[in-house]
Enzyme design. Sequence first.
Site, PDB file in Angstrom:
ATOM      1  N   LYS A 137     -25.288 -19.442  31.065  1.00 10.50           N
ATOM      2  CA  LYS A 137     -25.148 -20.058  29.746  1.00 10.50           C
ATOM      3  C   LYS A 137     -24.498 -21.434  29.794  1.00 10.50           C
ATOM      4  O   LYS A 137     -24.916 -22.361  29.111  1.00 10.50           O
ATOM      5  CB  LYS A 137     -24.339 -19.140  28.835  1.00 10.50           C
ATOM      6  CG  LYS A 137     -25.035 -17.808  28.538  1.00 10.50           C
ATOM      7  CD  LYS A 137     -24.143 -16.907  27.689  1.00 10.50           C
ATOM      8  CE  LYS A 137     -24.797 -15.541  27.438  1.00 10.50           C
ATOM      9  NZ  LYS A 137     -23.907 -14.633  26.679  1.00 10.50           N
ATOM     10  N   ASN A 189     -22.461 -11.449  40.252  1.00 13.63           N
ATOM     11  CA  ASN A 189     -21.064 -11.150  40.555  1.00 13.63           C
ATOM     12  C   ASN A 189     -20.872  -9.763  41.160  1.00 13.63           C
ATOM     13  O   ASN A 189     -21.577  -8.813  40.797  1.00 13.63           O
ATOM     14  CB  ASN A 189     -20.212 -11.264  39.293  1.00 13.63           C
ATOM     15  CG  ASN A 189     -20.189 -12.675  38.738  1.00 13.63           C
ATOM     16  OD1 ASN A 189     -20.447 -13.622  39.471  1.00 13.63           O
ATOM     17  ND2 ASN A 189     -19.902 -12.814  37.466  1.00 13.63           N
ATOM     18  N   GLU A 232     -18.553 -15.010  43.634  1.00 12.40           N
ATOM     19  CA  GLU A 232     -19.704 -15.344  42.785  1.00 12.40           C
ATOM     20  C   GLU A 232     -20.849 -15.912  43.625  1.00 12.40           C
ATOM     21  O   GLU A 232     -20.923 -17.120  43.854  1.00 12.40           O
ATOM     22  CB  GLU A 232     -19.288 -16.339  41.700  1.00 12.40           C
ATOM     23  CG  GLU A 232     -18.208 -15.795  40.762  1.00 12.40           C
ATOM     24  CD  GLU A 232     -17.884 -16.752  39.635  1.00 12.40           C
ATOM     25  OE1 GLU A 232     -18.792 -17.042  38.833  1.00 12.40           O
ATOM     26  OE2 GLU A 232     -16.738 -17.213  39.565  1.00 12.40           O
ATOM     27  N   TYR A 280     -28.564  -6.418  36.911  1.00 13.26           N
ATOM     28  CA  TYR A 280     -27.257  -5.782  36.816  1.00 13.26           C
ATOM     29  C   TYR A 280     -27.343  -4.330  37.267  1.00 13.26           C
ATOM     30  O   TYR A 280     -28.287  -3.615  36.934  1.00 13.26           O
ATOM     31  CB  TYR A 280     -26.731  -5.825  35.379  1.00 13.26           C
ATOM     32  CG  TYR A 280     -26.405  -7.214  34.882  1.00 13.26           C
ATOM     33  CD1 TYR A 280     -25.452  -7.994  35.530  1.00 13.26           C
ATOM     34  CD2 TYR A 280     -27.043  -7.738  33.758  1.00 13.26           C
ATOM     35  CE1 TYR A 280     -25.155  -9.272  35.084  1.00 13.26           C
ATOM     36  CE2 TYR A 280     -26.743  -9.016  33.298  1.00 13.26           C
ATOM     37  CZ  TYR A 280     -25.796  -9.768  33.962  1.00 13.26           C
ATOM     38  OH  TYR A 280     -25.497 -11.034  33.515  1.00 13.26           O
ATOM     39  N   PHE A 321     -12.734 -30.388  38.995  1.00 13.69           N
ATOM     40  CA  PHE A 321     -13.622 -31.484  38.640  1.00 13.69           C
ATOM     41  C   PHE A 321     -13.223 -32.048  37.283  1.00 13.69           C
ATOM     42  O   PHE A 321     -12.693 -31.339  36.432  1.00 13.69           O
ATOM     43  CB  PHE A 321     -15.082 -31.008  38.619  1.00 13.69           C
ATOM     44  CG  PHE A 321     -15.585 -30.613  39.983  1.00 13.69           C
ATOM     45  CD1 PHE A 321     -16.207 -31.537  40.805  1.00 13.69           C
ATOM     46  CD2 PHE A 321     -15.402 -29.320  40.460  1.00 13.69           C
ATOM     47  CE1 PHE A 321     -16.652 -31.188  42.074  1.00 13.69           C
ATOM     48  CE2 PHE A 321     -15.839 -28.959  41.721  1.00 13.69           C
ATOM     49  CZ  PHE A 321     -16.470 -29.890  42.537  1.00 13.69           C
TER      50      PHE A 321
END
Length: 334
Positions: A209, A217, A267, A279, A297
């Site tokens: 998103k 994950n 991740e 999932y 960043f």
Amino acid sequence: MNNGVVGDILRKYLCKYGKQWDGRESLKIVGKTPLEAATTIVEDYGLPCAVDEFNSEFYPLFSAQMDKIKSLPGANRLIRHLKGHGVPMALASNSSKANIESKISYHEGWKECFTVIVGRDEVSKGKPSPDMPGVLAGKAAGTRVIAVPSLPKQTHLYTSADEVINSLLDIRPEKWGLPPFQDWVENTLPIDPWRIGGPVIKGYGRGSKVLGIPTANLSTKDYADDLVEHPSGVYFGWAGLATRGVFKMVMSIGWNPYFNNTEKTIEPWLLHDFAEDFYGEELRLIIVGYIRPEANFSSLESLVAKIHEDREVAERALDLPSYAKFKDDPYLSK
């Protein structure tokens, strides 16, 4: 040295009190003195014993497992490199000299690499005196200091150091007038492969998103010791999904400083366009190389650009024979 073995001992020790060791607690005791670590365990788990009693029971168990203690990632590489180039080295620690020599005796050739070994029982003053190691001690002794913090998000405590690095994997000897490493390959560092796996879980929901980068994950609960052992950073390797095949992957391990995570996460980004989510499916990873340390960043755009740069580095590297051979590792298809 990495005390991941502590988790194994605590897992068994706590059972007698009806408690279950949560490996994520490791991050609370890394870098602590024995007294501080024991106090944390006794208080967090509500143990019906005094800290002194805990230590008297725990440390004999620890001493018996000392041969299983691993060195920090990059330590053996650095020591061998400097030794091979005739660079004199000394080792000093807040541990006793006997404890130091006992620990390094399980690492072949280490003792011979050090010209001098000094323990806390051989000096009259500890840190920050120049008699004993530490950032302030090193500066007081007139040396240049590279700090490698034991605890996450603690770089601000080492402002006196000449450089603060995430791990020994990131040290660049040539910056300090020493011979450079010659083992980087196409902007990647080969590492001893390690394997993790488990069902894919939902993460923070920002991969697709917010970043446009769908990560798969894994739960950190079963791999807490691995998280302590491996420094935060960007790694790469191969990912296996039982019903879908084996794919290239690049992954981050760490705290995602841009988002200021409160937990260290794993991740992986599988470098393939999937038509649907997966999932709950079993994901197996074999991590074979290191790209860079974790970094913050100034903008979301710069973060996304760097992640895509990491992808390009990983994709090119995984075509090299030294990395490509792991695609056929049996672990990926179990």
